[in-house]
Design a protein around this motif. Sequence first.
Motif, short mmCIF file in Angstrom:
data_model
loop_
_atom_site.label_atom_id
_atom_site.label_comp_id
_atom_site.label_asym_id
_atom_site.label_seq_id
_atom_site.Cartn_x
_atom_site.Cartn_y
_atom_site.Cartn_z
N ASP A 251 0.82 -1.22 0.00
CA ASP A 251 0.00 0.00 0.00
C ASP A 251 0.85 1.26 0.00
OD1 ASP A 251 -2.39 -1.39 0.00
OD2 ASP A 251 -2.47 -1.52 2.18
N LYS A 253 3.60 1.77 -1.67
CA LYS A 253 4.24 2.07 -2.97
C LYS A 253 3.51 3.23 -3.64
CE LYS A 253 6.72 -1.77 -5.09
NZ LYS A 253 6.99 -2.72 -4.01
N PRO A 254 4.24 4.14 -4.35
CA PRO A 254 3.56 5.25 -5.02
C PRO A 254 2.70 4.73 -6.18
CG PRO A 254 5.87 5.16 -5.66
CD PRO A 254 5.69 4.13 -4.59
N GLY A 255 1.76 5.55 -6.60
CA GLY A 255 0.95 5.16 -7.75
C GLY A 255 -0.52 5.35 -7.48
N GLU A 256 -1.27 5.66 -8.53
CA GLU A 256 -2.71 5.89 -8.44
C GLU A 256 -3.45 4.57 -8.35
OE1 GLU A 256 -4.75 9.02 -8.76
OE2 GLU A 256 -2.82 9.39 -7.76
N GLU A 257 -3.04 3.64 -9.21
CA GLU A 257 -3.78 2.40 -9.32
C GLU A 257 -3.20 1.34 -8.40
OE1 GLU A 257 -4.65 1.15 -13.41
OE2 GLU A 257 -3.57 2.95 -14.01
N ARG A 259 -2.59 -1.64 -9.11
CA ARG A 259 -1.59 -2.47 -9.79
C ARG A 259 -0.20 -1.87 -9.67
NH1 ARG A 259 -3.20 -2.28 -16.09
NH2 ARG A 259 -1.29 -3.48 -16.27
N ASP A 260 -0.13 -0.54 -9.47
CA ASP A 260 1.17 0.10 -9.27
C ASP A 260 1.82 -0.37 -7.97
OD1 ASP A 260 0.74 1.60 -11.56
OD2 ASP A 260 -0.25 3.22 -10.43
N LYS A 261 1.02 -0.90 -7.10
CA LYS A 261 1.52 -1.29 -5.77
C LYS A 261 1.93 -2.75 -5.70
CE LYS A 261 -1.53 2.29 -4.03
NZ LYS A 261 -0.48 3.31 -3.74
N GLY A 263 4.47 -5.44 -6.21
CA GLY A 263 5.92 -5.55 -6.36
C GLY A 263 6.29 -6.96 -6.81
N ASP A 267 11.61 -6.21 -6.46
CA ASP A 267 10.77 -5.14 -5.90
C ASP A 267 9.72 -5.67 -4.93
OD1 ASP A 267 12.09 -3.23 -7.35
OD2 ASP A 267 10.66 -3.29 -9.04
#
Lengths: 393, 156
Positions: A251, A253-257, A259-261, A263, A267
Amino acid sequence: MTGHKTAVNALGVYADRTKASLDDPRVETIAEALRRTGNKSIGVVSTAEVEDATPAAVVAHTRLRADKADIVGMFFVVKPEIVLGGGSAYFLPQSTPGSKRKDDKDYIAMFRDAGYTLATDKTELVAAKGTNTGKILGLFHTGNMDTTLDREFLKKGSVEKFPNQPGLVEMTQTALDQLSKDEDGFFLMVEAASVDKMSHPMDWERSLFETIEFDKAVGIGMEFAKTHPDTLIVATGDHTHGVSIIGTIDDQKPGEEMRDKVGVYADAGFPNYTDENGDGYPDKVDVTRRLAIFASNFPDYYETFRPKLDGPFEPAVQNGAKQYIANEKYKDVPGAVLRVGNLPKTAGTAVHAVDDVVLQATGPGAEEFKGYMEESDVYRVLADTLALAPATN
Amino acid sequence: MKQRPITRRKLVLLGSAVALVKMTGASSASTATATATLGFDELYGKISVLGLSFSDKVKGLAEAEVSMQGFMAPPLKAEANFFVLTETPMALCPFCSSDADWPDNIVVIYLDEAQTFEQANAPIEVSGRLEVGSWTDPETGFVSLLRIVDAHFRTA
Ligand SMILES: [Zn+2]
């Protein structure tokens, strides 16, 4: 459990072409083979309904696993010394609210009359341990038992209705305590049913908690084997699901969506579950960096990237045309996205897969499990180890 | 209501009682009193492995007009004149499940006239007369213990 391959949905039969499901040619089950050849006790333990496919396979003969009311009768014919699980609805006469029978047979009364001690919750299961009847029927739910995550942590599912269900570990322990009194030995089948039951709706956290519970139940068996070294323990699955852990969901991790989170590879890092109380289960299931688990096959559903704290996941529901569409209950979960399914719309949940299954075994006979084996040949090793042979007289 | 009006599903058995049904329908509508609401969590007084028992509320409302909110499960058979009302939308695994895998807390709804199937995601409100006790649908063999008959529904 016959050592023979058969058709989908069939138990203990060679499927024939007649419509009737109970007239197909029968193949002897392991329980019947044990009864025929000796005096070993038999135990069946599952967190599913005891009429569900795996526990039923120990005793049943039907073309249709859904013949659950008939399967209760098949348990009654074989009379395993220990039967523990859910599914009481099929034991009750149709006049009793909650019954799923279509006749007036009262199998609770029939099993009692046959000398079984009845247990309907965790407390009664403990009390049943002291029984001298040698036979325990433990039914802890009208349907499938609740998952560990619901029973012990979230109190969701149907835990409010059935608040005192035992878990697989207690059931396994009780079964071993009772069955090991038999000097001729025993056969015990233990199923962590909800690993599968929760993989279908892609409720990964519930499925993983069930896997931890299964691990603990195997631990009970391993502990038993220490003092009873003539015990073969076999741990395996009857099939796989198209499911894999591919990293973590963080949670932070940067990002709007959402799926960006996710890893992956390096990562991914490690999840931040804790086990402060040492019970083997994460103290908290909805941690900020949790396992990322996805299915290879799915109906239309809303992917939330989060554990389902309100109760088991129901990814899809049927519409009027009997097609499964995404369950809109999860639409407004923050970050949820619609995943358009790759299964036919007749499938409401993820399905079984045909990947090879891991089998691990220890104890006498374990060395016979090696290399690549047909699943049905597991039976041969069991038959050898149990020294199943026609009676000599 | 003391007198038990003839229901549509009895029509299946009686065949020729159409006029009578319409009459009773009209008279019961004119004498209708306030409809009681019934929730899924109010159906059972005692829930146990050895069976359920209906709540005092359900017993008290037998033969009375009630309304319930829930989700419409798709009809068992396209031609069935009843459907199953469930607390949450249903997703049964087609491999593992059979009709017998319905949850305990279902209410069978017999409509007073055909209505089109509501999309599964939308909660509906059903109104009609509560029937308590075992009854086997003559066409499908579906056994129900709790029914709302002469029912109609709308989106909740
Ligand atoms: Zn399955």
